[in-house]
Enzyme design. Structure first.
Site, PDB file in Angstrom:
ATOM      1  N   TRP A  95       2.752   7.786   8.881  1.00 11.87           N
ATOM      2  CA  TRP A  95       2.543   6.655   9.793  1.00 11.87           C
ATOM      3  C   TRP A  95       2.273   5.368   9.027  1.00 11.87           C
ATOM      4  O   TRP A  95       2.691   4.281   9.442  1.00 11.87           O
ATOM      5  CB  TRP A  95       1.358   6.958  10.710  1.00 11.87           C
ATOM      6  CG  TRP A  95       0.999   5.836  11.627  1.00 11.87           C
ATOM      7  CD1 TRP A  95       1.594   5.507  12.811  1.00 11.87           C
ATOM      8  CD2 TRP A  95      -0.058   4.876  11.447  1.00 11.87           C
ATOM      9  NE1 TRP A  95       0.978   4.418  13.380  1.00 11.87           N
ATOM     10  CE2 TRP A  95      -0.038   4.001  12.559  1.00 11.87           C
ATOM     11  CE3 TRP A  95      -1.014   4.673  10.462  1.00 11.87           C
ATOM     12  CZ2 TRP A  95      -0.939   2.955  12.708  1.00 11.87           C
ATOM     13  CZ3 TRP A  95      -1.912   3.624  10.605  1.00 11.87           C
ATOM     14  CH2 TRP A  95      -1.864   2.779  11.712  1.00 11.87           C
ATOM     15  N   HIS A  96       1.601   5.468   7.880  1.00 15.13           N
ATOM     16  CA  HIS A  96       1.228   4.268   7.148  1.00 15.13           C
ATOM     17  C   HIS A  96       2.411   3.602   6.462  1.00 15.13           C
ATOM     18  O   HIS A  96       2.359   2.394   6.195  1.00 15.13           O
ATOM     19  CB  HIS A  96       0.151   4.596   6.109  1.00 15.13           C
ATOM     20  CG  HIS A  96      -1.231   4.600   6.672  1.00 15.13           C
ATOM     21  ND1 HIS A  96      -1.845   5.737   7.128  1.00 15.13           N
ATOM     22  CD2 HIS A  96      -2.126   3.585   6.866  1.00 15.13           C
ATOM     23  CE1 HIS A  96      -3.064   5.435   7.564  1.00 15.13           C
ATOM     24  NE2 HIS A  96      -3.258   4.134   7.421  1.00 15.13           N
ATOM     25  N   GLY A  97       3.457   4.333   6.141  1.00 13.83           N
ATOM     26  CA  GLY A  97       4.570   3.679   5.472  1.00 13.83           C
ATOM     27  C   GLY A  97       5.675   4.641   5.095  1.00 13.83           C
ATOM     28  O   GLY A  97       5.455   5.851   4.951  1.00 13.83           O
TER      29      GLY A  97
ATOM     30  N   PHE B  49       1.660  -2.074   7.760  1.00 10.71           N
ATOM     31  CA  PHE B  49       1.621  -0.740   8.338  1.00 10.71           C
ATOM     32  C   PHE B  49       1.836  -0.754   9.834  1.00 10.71           C
ATOM     33  O   PHE B  49       1.988   0.274  10.434  1.00 10.71           O
ATOM     34  CB  PHE B  49       0.272  -0.067   8.026  1.00 10.71           C
ATOM     35  CG  PHE B  49      -0.053  -0.069   6.541  1.00 10.71           C
ATOM     36  CD1 PHE B  49       0.936   0.159   5.607  1.00 10.71           C
ATOM     37  CD2 PHE B  49      -1.329  -0.314   6.106  1.00 10.71           C
ATOM     38  CE1 PHE B  49       0.654   0.140   4.257  1.00 10.71           C
ATOM     39  CE2 PHE B  49      -1.629  -0.326   4.764  1.00 10.71           C
ATOM     40  CZ  PHE B  49      -0.632  -0.100   3.848  1.00 10.71           C
TER      41      PHE B  49
END
Length: 503
Positions: free
Chosen positions: A346-348, A503
């Site tokens: 999800w963050h990247g 993000f």
């Protein structure tokens, strides 16, 4: 328009003036929506139609999912229809996220794995031409939470205007905190459907008193200090160090690693402070996102204190549906790994974030295993002694700060290079002069002392809040607010973008 700017201050004052001069609550919802559209238009106006379409899709899907059962349709058939609509919403939001953030990464990985030059060219084209809307990850996660909440029995939004004003609420739009619809609905005085026969009306908002206004401005002022005065100065050193990896020595890399951990926390928590302060001035409350995470003594405690709205989302919509900790030790450990892997993704869109997620998943598994074995051997009291607490804190924060390397350098070649050179590597002779003396105006030891001072201030703040349970009174905050703003205006460097914008 960024939070720490004259433009945002003027924008917020105008919105507040119109907002509180409006007598009817339904009009205030409309004003919030208009203000949010203007705010986002100053950043990425081209994506406003897309966000409105996504909002409309999720609104009508929730309406269909939340419709009361028709007595003429069999119960199993009705539930199957609701489940299909839920999955349609989940897949639509995930595909939207994948298309903007992960297509280049997926294509690039396939191209490298199978040596396909044309796939690599396509990936490069997407990477150079496709810019994801700011806040898309937060936006989609809120939509998913809303649809699942409606499927579980919560009432859907009564109107598209109400739902859109919640989705695009400008303080939380770009980087959260992740906020459930019903959390804000109850505050805004929206009309929510209970069933087909009646509805419930929440009392309208009241203008905040002097103490509440002071608290809102105080949050904005402290956020400005954390972001512009501390995080951005640390960010200059971090950027110079990690962009000159070959010249930095082992001591410099360690210092930059710790500096990035502090920068990340101060930068993100500052955004949330300003977001919460802005909402507070409108008579609204956004959830807290941080609770002194760097004083956690276990990785599970860290995730209860760090980015708490993301942690709550992961628990409620992933970990618990997978079975949580009720399915045996092995499945519990597997669930922890799956959840943290998804958190990393999800963050990247990079292998570094995947590795970061796996590391945190393994750390949570290790903590669960140690906790289980300690209880079985009846030695768990060891961790409650002062030595046990100190060792636990050192192990936890070493893992957390070491893992931030993959966050800051998601290209595995760079992050692994840093880890490999944490020991026994000498700096280039010009590194200290260029980075410390010329760019920072400090000696290396002076920077160490300044960073130590930041940590001490955090510890004192933690001791006052968690130990003594004391806070400054509002009169003292009134005196300190203009001092904070003046110091930021006088000493802050040119503003760096918020880290979590990526993000």
């Amino acid at each position: 328009m960024t939070f720490i700017s004259f433009n945002y201050a003027l924008f917020l004052l105008i919105v507040l003036g119109i907002y509180w001069s409006t007598p009817r609550q339904s009009w205030r919802v409309f004003i919030l929506l208009g203000g949010s559209l203007i705010f986002y238009a100053t950043i990425q106006p081209q994506y406003i139609p897309l966000l409105l379409i996504i909002t409309l899709l999720n609104f009508y899907l929730a309406q269909a999912i939340g419709e009361p059962k028709d007595w003429r349709i069999a119960n199993t058939k009705w539930n199957r229809r609701r489940l299909l609509l839920l999955w349609l919403g989940i897949i639509s939001n995930i595909l939207l996220l994948l298309s903007f953030k992960y297509i280049p990464f997926i294509l690039n990985s396939i191209g490298i794995l199978y040596n396909l030059p044309h796939i690599l060219e396509t990936a490069n084209w997407f990477e150079n031409n496709l810019i994801a809307p700011l806040g898309l990850s937060f936006f989609c996660f809120e939509c998913l939470a809303y649809l699942i909440d409606i499927y579980r029995g919560a009432p859907p939004a009564a109107s598209w205007l109400e739902f859109t004003s919640y989705k695009l609420f400008f303080p939380k739009l770009i980087s959260g905190p992740i906020t459930r619809y019903h959390y804000l609905q109850n505050q805004l005085g929206m009309i929510g459907k209970k069933n087909t026969l009646d509805s419930v009306k929440i009392p309208a908002l009241k203008f905040p008193n002097l103490e509440q206004i002071t608290e809102g401005i105080w949050l904005i002022a402290t956020g400005a200090v954390k972001k512009a005065l501390i995080a951005d100065n640390l960010g200059i050193f971090v950027e110079l160090s990690f962009s000159n990896l070959q010249r930095a020595g082992s001591g410099d890399l360690w210092l930059a690693t710790v500096a990035y951990g502090l920068q990340l926390y101060l930068d993100f928590s500052a955004y949330v402070d300003i977001a919460r302060g802005s909402a507070f001035l409108m008579g609204l409350s956004l959830p807290q996102n941080f609770d002194f995470p760097y004083f956690s003594t276990s990785i599970s405690e860290f995730w209860r204190r760090w980015h708490t709205t993301l942690g709550d989302w992961l628990r409620n919509y992933l970990y618990f549906p997978l079975g949580g900790s009720r399915v045996g030790l092995f499945r519990t450990c597997l669930n922890l790994l799956i959840v943290m892997l998804i958190a990393g993704i999800w963050h990247g869109a990079s292998w570094g974030f995947i590795v970061w997620g796996i590391l945190h998943g393994l750390a949570l598994v290790m903590h669960r295993l140690v906790e289980t074995v300690s209880k079985q051997l009846k030695v768990h009291k060891i961790w409650e002694s002062w030595l046990g607490i100190l060792v636990s804190w050192l192990l936890t924060q070493s893992m957390v700060f070491g893992g931030w390397i993959f966050f800051r350098l998601p290209n595995l070649r760079d992050s692994i290079w840093v880890i490999y050179h944490w020991w026994g590597y000498d700096a280039d002779v010009q590194f200290a002069d260029k980075v410390y003396l010329e760019a920072m105006g400090l000696e290396r030891l002076q920077l160490v002392w300044l960073m130590s001072g930041v940590v001490v201030l955090m510890a004192v703040n933690y001791w006052f809040h968690r130990g003594l349970k004391l806070q400054l009174n509002w009169q003292l905050k009134v005196l300190l607010v203009p001092v904070f703003f003046f110091v930021v205006w006088l000493l802050a460097p040119e503003g760096l973008p918020y880290i979590y914008f990526d993000f």
